[in-house]
Design an enzyme around this catalytic site. Structure first.
Site, short mmCIF file in Angstrom:
data_model
loop_
_atom_site.label_atom_id
_atom_site.label_comp_id
_atom_site.label_asym_id
_atom_site.label_seq_id
_atom_site.Cartn_x
_atom_site.Cartn_y
_atom_site.Cartn_z
CB ALA A 83 -0.92 0.00 1.22
CB CYS A 137 9.96 -1.09 -5.14
SG CYS A 137 11.44 -1.79 -4.41
NE ARG A 304 13.75 11.63 -14.29
CZ ARG A 304 13.34 10.68 -13.46
NH1 ARG A 304 12.68 10.97 -12.38
NH2 ARG A 304 13.59 9.42 -13.74
N1 LIG Z 1 15.93 -1.96 -3.75
C1 LIG Z 1 15.25 -1.34 -2.80
O1 LIG Z 1 15.26 -0.11 -2.71
C2 LIG Z 1 14.43 -2.11 -1.80
C3 LIG Z 1 13.78 -1.39 -0.81
C4 LIG Z 1 12.99 -2.07 0.11
C5 LIG Z 1 12.88 -3.45 0.04
N2 LIG Z 1 13.53 -4.11 -0.95
C6 LIG Z 1 13.41 -5.55 -0.96
O2 LIG Z 1 14.69 -6.10 -0.62
C7 LIG Z 1 14.93 -7.31 -1.34
C8 LIG Z 1 16.23 -7.20 -2.13
O3 LIG Z 1 16.13 -6.09 -3.01
P1 LIG Z 1 17.36 -5.63 -3.91
O4 LIG Z 1 16.95 -4.40 -4.64
O5 LIG Z 1 18.61 -5.59 -3.08
O6 LIG Z 1 17.42 -6.84 -4.94
P2 LIG Z 1 18.66 -7.41 -5.73
O7 LIG Z 1 18.08 -8.24 -6.81
O8 LIG Z 1 19.62 -6.32 -6.07
O9 LIG Z 1 19.39 -8.32 -4.66
C9 LIG Z 1 18.89 -9.57 -4.30
C10 LIG Z 1 20.09 -10.47 -4.01
O10 LIG Z 1 19.62 -11.71 -3.49
C11 LIG Z 1 20.35 -12.76 -4.13
N3 LIG Z 1 19.48 -13.96 -4.07
C12 LIG Z 1 18.36 -14.19 -4.76
N4 LIG Z 1 17.85 -15.40 -4.46
C13 LIG Z 1 18.69 -15.95 -3.55
C14 LIG Z 1 18.70 -17.18 -2.85
N5 LIG Z 1 17.76 -18.10 -3.02
N6 LIG Z 1 19.69 -17.39 -1.97
C15 LIG Z 1 20.67 -16.46 -1.77
N7 LIG Z 1 20.71 -15.27 -2.41
C16 LIG Z 1 19.73 -15.03 -3.28
C17 LIG Z 1 20.59 -12.27 -5.54
O11 LIG Z 1 21.69 -12.95 -6.13
C18 LIG Z 1 20.91 -10.79 -5.27
O12 LIG Z 1 22.28 -10.57 -5.01
C19 LIG Z 1 13.68 -7.51 -2.24
O13 LIG Z 1 12.79 -8.37 -1.58
C20 LIG Z 1 13.09 -6.13 -2.34
O14 LIG Z 1 11.71 -6.14 -2.61
C21 LIG Z 1 14.33 -3.48 -1.86
O1 LIG Z 2 8.13 13.15 -6.83
C1 LIG Z 2 8.66 12.14 -7.34
C2 LIG Z 2 9.33 11.16 -6.61
C3 LIG Z 2 9.86 10.06 -7.27
N1 LIG Z 2 9.75 9.95 -8.61
C4 LIG Z 2 10.28 8.75 -9.29
O2 LIG Z 2 9.75 7.59 -8.67
C5 LIG Z 2 10.67 6.50 -8.75
C6 LIG Z 2 10.90 5.86 -7.40
O3 LIG Z 2 11.57 6.77 -6.55
P1 LIG Z 2 11.87 6.43 -5.01
O4 LIG Z 2 10.62 6.04 -4.31
O5 LIG Z 2 12.61 7.59 -4.45
O6 LIG Z 2 12.90 5.21 -5.14
P2 LIG Z 2 12.92 3.67 -4.70
O7 LIG Z 2 14.33 3.38 -4.33
O8 LIG Z 2 12.25 2.87 -5.77
O9 LIG Z 2 12.06 3.55 -3.33
C7 LIG Z 2 10.70 3.12 -3.30
O10 LIG Z 2 10.61 1.72 -3.33
C8 LIG Z 2 11.30 1.06 -2.24
C9 LIG Z 2 11.22 -0.43 -2.50
O11 LIG Z 2 10.00 -0.98 -2.11
C10 LIG Z 2 10.64 1.47 -0.92
O12 LIG Z 2 11.29 0.81 0.16
C11 LIG Z 2 10.76 2.99 -0.79
O13 LIG Z 2 10.12 3.41 0.43
C12 LIG Z 2 10.08 3.65 -1.98
O14 LIG Z 2 10.24 5.07 -1.91
C13 LIG Z 2 11.94 7.09 -9.39
O15 LIG Z 2 11.98 6.79 -10.76
C14 LIG Z 2 11.79 8.59 -9.17
O16 LIG Z 2 12.47 9.35 -10.15
C15 LIG Z 2 9.08 10.92 -9.35
O17 LIG Z 2 8.97 10.82 -10.57
N2 LIG Z 2 8.56 12.00 -8.70
#
Ligand SMILES: NC(=O)c1ccc[n+]([C@@H]2O[C@H](COP(=O)([O-])OP(=O)(O)OC[C@H]3O[C@@H](n4cnc5c(N)ncnc54)[C@H](O)[C@@H]3O)[C@@H](O)[C@H]2O)c1
Ligand SMILES: O=c1ccn([C@@H]2O[C@H](COP(=O)(O)OP(=O)(O)O[C@H]3O[C@H](CO)[C@@H](O)[C@H](O)[C@H]3O)[C@@H](O)[C@H]2O)c(=O)[nH]1
Length: 327
Positions: A83, A137, A304
């Site tokens: 959400a 995400c 942007r």
């Molecule tokens: N990227 C973000 O900003 C963000 C923010 C909040 C939550 N998350 C959550 O965090 C998690 C990781 O996100 P990320 O962006 O770092 O992804 P990512 O794909 O960059 O990293 C995931 C890592 O996990 C490893 N992996 C996958 N399956 C595996 C397994 N079975 N055993 C061991 N390693 C394994 C992959 O090789 C990779 O290095 C996801 O669940 C994502 O939804 C990401």
């Molecule tokens: O006013 C805004 C803010 C963001 N963006 C775009 O939206 C996308 C996502 O931005 P942002 O949310 O800052 O980056 P993420 O790292 O994807 O983070 C989101 O996704 C994560 C993974 O779930 C969550 O943990 C975070 O709280 C959530 O902000 C990017 O392309 C930004 O350029 C806009 O176009 N306008």
């Protein structure tokens, strides 16, 4: 997972399942970890579940104030993660939908966002219009919500959230159409400098980046593109641009796509510049120098809203900005 763990529990060892979604954003991960708005811990509403929630809460309490640690039931926690991302993305799609109205009427989307954001009920954050949101995400989590709604036989709810993603696709396509129309209805063999490839600034991540859609469309229209991003590797860009809509053959791709090491290199002899990522360094560029090096008329498309359009116009650029009518 719960079924497997519970089936393998016995007198000496038992497992409890907690939901502890991560809310960090890329580019600000450490700060978000150290100073989170909240920490969410969902658990089963049983004595063992409460105990497990408490154990995890005590770890976070080492650096997070107690009143920022929220405990809920499992479903609330899991749904809150989807959400939160859906609501954030919905704000961006809302402001991007308004940006289309601005372009058609002469309103300015930054002024509209500022005026609306000053209402404390709306607030100023996440109201920056753009060429479209990206990242690993938002789209994934909304589509997850859409799937869940369909599974729960809630098609109207599914359609509502799906529209947030559809509008995002529309925003990217709309920007490409505006570019092609402005460049006299064809970009075949025109040289386009694409500034930025990451899905947002301060990260080298390109997952679902709007730049990918833009560049693929430019390639399909037979433009020659010169891409510069301070953090994304050449290998990653070619990987992202290869695919069924374009080609899997990197050699073919290289006939249309060149990766360069600076915005100046990308812009030299270009017909147009397209700003796809809001990197700070793009605001500091020497645009007089860039203008001199470009073909004329020199077009710049700011996806942007980071550039000083008035200043660019005074240099001689034809400036087109998301959410603003042409001038
Ligand atoms: N990227 C973000 O900003 C963000 C923010 C909040 C939550 N998350 C959550 O965090 C998690 C990781 O996100 P990320 O962006 O770092 O992804 P990512 O794909 O960059 O990293 C995931 C890592 O996990 C490893 N992996 C996958 N399956 C595996 C397994 N079975 N055993 C061991 N390693 C394994 C992959 O090789 C990779 O290095 C996801 O669940 C994502 O939804 C990401
Ligand atoms: O006013 C805004 C803010 C963001 N963006 C775009 O939206 C996308 C996502 O931005 P942002 O949310 O800052 O980056 P993420 O790292 O994807 O983070 C989101 O996704 C994560 C993974 O779930 C969550 O943990 C975070 O709280 C959530 O902000 C990017 O392309 C930004 O350029 C806009 O176009 N306008």
């Amino acid at each position: 997972m719960r079924t497997i763990l519970e089936a393998n529990s016995h007198d000496d060892i038992r497992f409890d399942i907690l939901s502890n979604p991560e809310f960090l954003a890329e580019g600000t991960a450490i700060n978000d970890l150290l100073y989170p708005d909240r920490v969410l811990i969902g658990g089963l509403q049983t004595p063992e579940g409460f105990k497990a929630q408490q154990a995890l809460a005590e770890i976070y309490e080492q650096w997070v104030p107690k009143d920022k640690i929220i405990t809920t039931n499992l479903w609330s926690s899991e749904l809150s993660k989807l959400a939160a991302n859906a609501l954030l993305a919905q704000r961006i799609s809302s402001i991007n939908a308004l940006s289309a109205i601005c372009e058609a009427t002469g309103a300015d989307i930054d002024e509209v966002a500022y005026a609306c954001g000053r209402d404390s009920r709306i607030g100023p954050k996440f109201l920056k219009a753009s060429v479209g949101f990206g990242g690993s995400c938002f789209q994934k989590d909304i589509l997850n919500l859409v799937y869940l709604s369909e599974q729960l036989n809630l098609p109207e709810v599914a359609a509502y959230w799906k529209q947030v993603v559809d509008l995002n696709e529309y925003q990217k396509k709309r920007f490409v159409s505006r570019i092609i129309k402005t460049l006299f209805n064809t970009i075949t063999n025109k040289r386009i400098a694409v500034l930025g490839f990451a899905f947002k600034k301060d990260t080298g991540d390109t997952r679902e980046s709007a730049a990918i859609t833009l560049c693929k469309d430019f390639i399909q229209e037979n433009a020659r593109i010169y891409i510069y991003d301070p953090k994304v590797s050449e290998q990653q860009i070619f990987y992202d641009l290869s695919g069924p809509e374009v080609t899997y053959d990197i050699k073919d791709l290289k006939k249309r796509v060149t990766i360069v090491q600076s915005a100046y290199e990308a812009s030299a002899n270009a017909d147009a510049i397209v700003v796809a990522t809001e990197w700070d360094e793009f605001k500091e560029l020497d645009f007089e120098r860039i203008y001199k090096s470009m073909n004329k008329p020199a077009f710049i498309f700011d996806g942007r809203l980071i550039l000083d359009a008035e200043k660019l116009k005074s240099i001689g650029f034809r400036v087109h900005t998301i959410g603003r009518a042409n001038f």
